[in-house]
Design a protein around this motif. Sequence first.
Motif, PDB file in Angstrom:
ATOM      1  N   ILE A 325      -2.752   0.442   6.299  1.00 56.83           N
ATOM      2  CA  ILE A 325      -4.047   0.536   6.983  1.00 56.83           C
ATOM      3  C   ILE A 325      -4.559   1.974   7.011  1.00 56.83           C
ATOM      4  CG2 ILE A 325      -5.191   0.284   9.228  1.00 56.83           C
ATOM      5  CD1 ILE A 325      -3.315  -2.150   9.699  1.00 56.83           C
ATOM      6  N   ASN A 326      -3.681   2.921   7.380  1.00 55.50           N
ATOM      7  CA  ASN A 326      -4.102   4.316   7.444  1.00 55.50           C
ATOM      8  C   ASN A 326      -4.464   4.865   6.071  1.00 55.50           C
ATOM      9  OD1 ASN A 326      -3.723   4.344  10.192  1.00 55.50           O
ATOM     10  ND2 ASN A 326      -1.757   5.379  10.132  1.00 55.50           N
ATOM     11  N   ARG A 329      -7.856   3.502   5.046  1.00 57.13           N
ATOM     12  CA  ARG A 329      -8.906   4.242   5.737  1.00 57.13           C
ATOM     13  C   ARG A 329      -9.141   5.605   5.052  1.00 57.13           C
ATOM     14  NH1 ARG A 329      -9.344   4.765  11.639  1.00 57.13           N
ATOM     15  NH2 ARG A 329      -7.164   4.103  11.702  1.00 57.13           N
ATOM     16  N   ARG A 330      -8.030   6.334   4.797  1.00 56.05           N
ATOM     17  CA  ARG A 330      -8.154   7.680   4.233  1.00 56.05           C
ATOM     18  C   ARG A 330      -8.766   7.653   2.834  1.00 56.05           C
ATOM     19  NH1 ARG A 330      -3.473   9.405   5.570  1.00 56.05           N
ATOM     20  NH2 ARG A 330      -2.271   8.997   3.690  1.00 56.05           N
ATOM     21  N   GLU A 358      -5.747  -2.326   0.110  1.00 54.06           N
ATOM     22  CA  GLU A 358      -6.532  -3.429   0.674  1.00 54.06           C
ATOM     23  C   GLU A 358      -5.813  -4.757   0.456  1.00 54.06           C
ATOM     24  OE1 GLU A 358     -11.090  -5.179   0.511  1.00 54.06           O
ATOM     25  OE2 GLU A 358     -10.299  -4.013  -1.153  1.00 54.06           O
ATOM     26  N   ASP A 374      -9.884   0.829  15.360  1.00 49.72           N
ATOM     27  CA  ASP A 374     -11.155   0.842  14.629  1.00 49.72           C
ATOM     28  C   ASP A 374     -11.093  -0.029  13.374  1.00 49.72           C
ATOM     29  OD1 ASP A 374     -12.066   2.724  16.504  1.00 49.72           O
ATOM     30  OD2 ASP A 374     -11.290   4.377  15.297  1.00 49.72           O
ATOM     31  N   VAL A 375     -10.476  -1.230  13.482  1.00 54.30           N
ATOM     32  CA  VAL A 375     -10.298  -2.066  12.305  1.00 54.30           C
ATOM     33  C   VAL A 375     -11.639  -2.473  11.700  1.00 54.30           C
ATOM     34  CG1 VAL A 375     -10.145  -4.214  13.652  1.00 54.30           C
ATOM     35  CG2 VAL A 375      -9.068  -4.060  11.382  1.00 54.30           C
ATOM     36  N   ARG A 377     -14.430  -0.723  11.753  1.00 53.33           N
ATOM     37  CA  ARG A 377     -14.963   0.463  11.070  1.00 53.33           C
ATOM     38  C   ARG A 377     -14.264   0.650   9.727  1.00 53.33           C
ATOM     39  NH1 ARG A 377     -18.808   3.543   9.324  1.00 53.33           N
ATOM     40  NH2 ARG A 377     -18.300   5.769   9.208  1.00 53.33           N
ATOM     41  N   ILE A 378     -12.970   0.385   9.676  1.00 51.98           N
ATOM     42  CA  ILE A 378     -12.228   0.513   8.416  1.00 51.98           C
ATOM     43  C   ILE A 378     -12.751  -0.490   7.396  1.00 51.98           C
ATOM     44  CG2 ILE A 378      -9.958   0.270   7.340  1.00 51.98           C
ATOM     45  CD1 ILE A 378      -8.733   1.188   9.998  1.00 51.98           C
ATOM     46  N   ARG A 379     -13.007  -1.742   7.845  1.00 55.29           N
ATOM     47  CA  ARG A 379     -13.529  -2.760   6.938  1.00 55.29           C
ATOM     48  C   ARG A 379     -14.876  -2.330   6.361  1.00 55.29           C
ATOM     49  NH1 ARG A 379     -11.769  -6.846  11.071  1.00 55.29           N
ATOM     50  NH2 ARG A 379      -9.816  -7.744  10.297  1.00 55.29           N
ATOM     51  N   GLN A 381     -15.963   0.760   5.921  1.00 56.16           N
ATOM     52  CA  GLN A 381     -15.765   1.855   4.966  1.00 56.16           C
ATOM     53  C   GLN A 381     -15.232   1.350   3.638  1.00 56.16           C
ATOM     54  OE1 GLN A 381     -13.166   4.105   7.514  1.00 56.16           O
ATOM     55  NE2 GLN A 381     -14.762   5.582   8.080  1.00 56.16           N
TER      56      GLN A 381
END
Length: 395
Positions: A325-326, A329-330, A358, A374-375, A377-379, A381
């Motif tokens: 997940i991290n 995001r990065r 992903e 912030d799942v 927000r990650i989706r 991005q």
Amino acid sequence: MTVSPLIWGATIVVIVALLAFDYFFHIRKAHVPSLKEAAVWSSIYVGLAILFGILVLIFGGTTMGSEYFAGYITEKALSVDNLFVFLIIMASFRVPREDQQKVLLFGIVFSLIARTGFIFIGAALINSFAWVFYIFGLILLITAGNLLKPEGDGDNRADNLMIRLAKRSFHTTEHYDGDKLFTMHNGKKALTPMLLVMVAIGGTDILFALDSIPAIFGLTQNVYIVFTATAFSLMGLRQLYFLIDGLLDRLIYLSYGLATVLAFIGVKLVLHALHENNLPFINGGEPVPVVEISTGLSLSVIIGVLTITVVASLLSRAGKAQTAINNARRHAVSYLDLDYTADLAERERIYRLLAAEEAQVSAMDLKYRDKAKDVDRIREQVAEAHRQHDAYLAR
């Protein structure tokens, strides 16, 4: 054992030569090191540190050698923990990946200089005032407690006092000019983000030194061992960064392991302070008869705790989920940042990593996926990164 000035001089020359070699043969030309390059050179530096430790064992004796290895392992573990912060700082400043090596080398050199200063200050205090062991022990116990606290939202900002002073006092720009530290902006000379990120890492290194130096003084008071263990723990940190980039988030229990190690060394320091006590309000200024922890036991505890910590982190399903997940995001943020890199191959590499992460996130249990901060927000991005990649392919 007293170390002669000749040995001191030869050691310093070797360390400076290694840093110079790193700069002239690896960093002058900006590039992203391959996994093979990072692995080979990381292994070489670890091998040099072990070889030096063997020489210390042969010529300095078992006690001195054990103190070196205990100090080296502790400082190396703390340095790996520092890489988390370096990662956050460079992400916050959006440092192009091909220029991150130069930032890391600066951080290593500055850290070595700062820690050397703290080493000699600490040694002078210890030689003059035995009660300093109480202070060092208290610092480590407080640090251990802080490592167990949950991180707040503000912990991920690369915004320290030195950066605020630099921005307030000098003309700065938000745009990189290659790896230059200064550039022309609106007709005036300005500091680039490259210089600001170095200032941020330099300021952070000073804080790191305040924790790491008491930790190693808790294992040995031999200044030569303190210096060399610290120096060799920093050597190869640049290569290690690229070798374990993406796996740092996987070490979810590292803070617990480091907290245990620092608390253990803190207790050892307090016991040593009681054994050497001369404070009039403690036992009438007389030494307190307490059990002192041997170097051999210290080395065993440090290796055991860190081994358990790393193995537990790598086997943890929650750790694997958090890593995916991290990293997603990065890499989504990196792909969306048009200033991230001019290297199209590097951008494609980032997108492939994002797609793989992903897929991992989609396959994991919902109980792990839903725990991410912030799942939504990650989706968003990740979806935007897909849209931009499709637009890039359609050109």
